[in-house]
Design a protein around this motif. Structure first.
Motif, PDB file in Angstrom:
ATOM      1  N   PHE A   1       0.833  -1.197   0.000  1.00 33.96           N
ATOM      2  CA  PHE A   1       0.000   0.000   0.000  1.00 33.96           C
ATOM      3  C   PHE A   1       0.869   1.249   0.000  1.00 33.96           C
ATOM      4  O   PHE A   1       1.689   1.456   0.893  1.00 33.96           O
ATOM      5  CB  PHE A   1      -0.925   0.007   1.226  1.00 33.96           C
ATOM      6  N   VAL A   2       0.644   2.100  -0.987  1.00 31.68           N
ATOM      7  CA  VAL A   2       1.380   3.352  -1.080  1.00 31.68           C
ATOM      8  C   VAL A   2       0.931   4.251   0.076  1.00 31.68           C
ATOM      9  O   VAL A   2      -0.251   4.403   0.334  1.00 31.68           O
ATOM     10  CB  VAL A   2       1.104   4.033  -2.441  1.00 31.68           C
ATOM     11  N   GLY A   3       1.874   4.811   0.758  1.00 31.91           N
ATOM     12  CA  GLY A   3       1.558   5.707   1.864  1.00 31.91           C
ATOM     13  C   GLY A   3       1.472   5.018   3.217  1.00 31.91           C
ATOM     14  O   GLY A   3       1.336   5.685   4.236  1.00 31.91           O
ATOM     15  N   ALA A   4       1.527   3.699   3.251  1.00 37.01           N
ATOM     16  CA  ALA A   4       1.492   2.979   4.530  1.00 37.01           C
ATOM     17  C   ALA A   4       2.840   3.131   5.216  1.00 37.01           C
ATOM     18  O   ALA A   4       3.888   3.096   4.584  1.00 37.01           O
ATOM     19  CB  ALA A   4       1.178   1.510   4.301  1.00 37.01           C
ATOM     20  N   ARG A   5       2.801   3.319   6.519  1.00 41.04           N
ATOM     21  CA  ARG A   5       4.031   3.522   7.272  1.00 41.04           C
ATOM     22  C   ARG A   5       4.404   2.260   8.038  1.00 41.04           C
ATOM     23  O   ARG A   5       3.564   1.393   8.274  1.00 41.04           O
ATOM     24  CB  ARG A   5       3.843   4.665   8.270  1.00 41.04           C
ATOM     25  N   THR A   6       5.635   2.206   8.438  1.00 39.09           N
ATOM     26  CA  THR A   6       6.064   1.105   9.300  1.00 39.09           C
ATOM     27  C   THR A   6       5.604   1.399  10.721  1.00 39.09           C
ATOM     28  O   THR A   6       5.310   2.543  11.078  1.00 39.09           O
ATOM     29  CB  THR A   6       7.600   0.940   9.267  1.00 39.09           C
ATOM     30  N   ILE A   7       5.534   0.363  11.537  1.00 39.78           N
ATOM     31  CA  ILE A   7       5.088   0.529  12.918  1.00 39.78           C
ATOM     32  C   ILE A   7       6.215   0.124  13.857  1.00 39.78           C
ATOM     33  O   ILE A   7       7.121  -0.620  13.489  1.00 39.78           O
ATOM     34  CB  ILE A   7       3.814  -0.295  13.208  1.00 39.78           C
ATOM     35  N   ASP A   8       6.129   0.610  15.089  1.00 39.48           N
ATOM     36  CA  ASP A   8       7.106   0.214  16.093  1.00 39.48           C
ATOM     37  C   ASP A   8       6.515  -0.905  16.960  1.00 39.48           C
ATOM     38  O   ASP A   8       5.395  -1.369  16.730  1.00 39.48           O
ATOM     39  CB  ASP A   8       7.542   1.406  16.937  1.00 39.48           C
ATOM     40  N   PHE A   9       7.280  -1.330  17.948  1.00 38.73           N
ATOM     41  CA  PHE A   9       6.893  -2.482  18.764  1.00 38.73           C
ATOM     42  C   PHE A   9       5.610  -2.232  19.548  1.00 38.73           C
ATOM     43  O   PHE A   9       4.751  -3.111  19.644  1.00 38.73           O
ATOM     44  CB  PHE A   9       8.040  -2.836  19.718  1.00 38.73           C
TER      45      PHE A   9
END
Length: 102
Positions: free
Chosen positions: A37-45
């Motif tokens: 998905f374009v624009g999806a960000r990574t997440i932290d723990f």
């Protein structure tokens, strides 16, 4: 003393399991979702743990899969006579065959 050690061991195992599951969710999310998905960000723990809790609430609940109810049914089964068990088996099979149409 042995009871305390067991309780502490179970608690420690639970914390480790939550940490490992959170790490797995975070790794899978960061590997798959931003690539799809374009624009999806990574997440932290912490967000991965939140996502894990949310998915358990929405899809699985927190009851487990047998727990107390399974033991209750097992005690009932153990208290049956062999004739009652056979009658239960035949009734169970008849009900299953009616539902599946076999």
């Amino acid at each position: 003393m042995n009871f305390r050690i067991r309780c502490v061991g179970k608690a420690l195992l639970g914390v480790i399991a939550i940490g490992v599951l959170g790490g797995i969710v975070m790794t899978l999310w960061n590997w798959v979702i931003p690539a799809l998905f374009v624009g999806a960000r990574t997440i932290d723990f912490v967000h991965a743990l939140g996502l894990l809790v949310l998915s358990r609430i929405l899809f699985g609940g927190f009851r487990g899969h047998r727990g107390w109810h399974g033991r209750r049914h097992w005690r009932k089964w153990e208290s049956m006579t062999p004739e009652e068990r056979e009658l239960f088996r035949t009734a169970w099979r008849a009900g299953r065959s009616r539902r599946t149409g076999a």
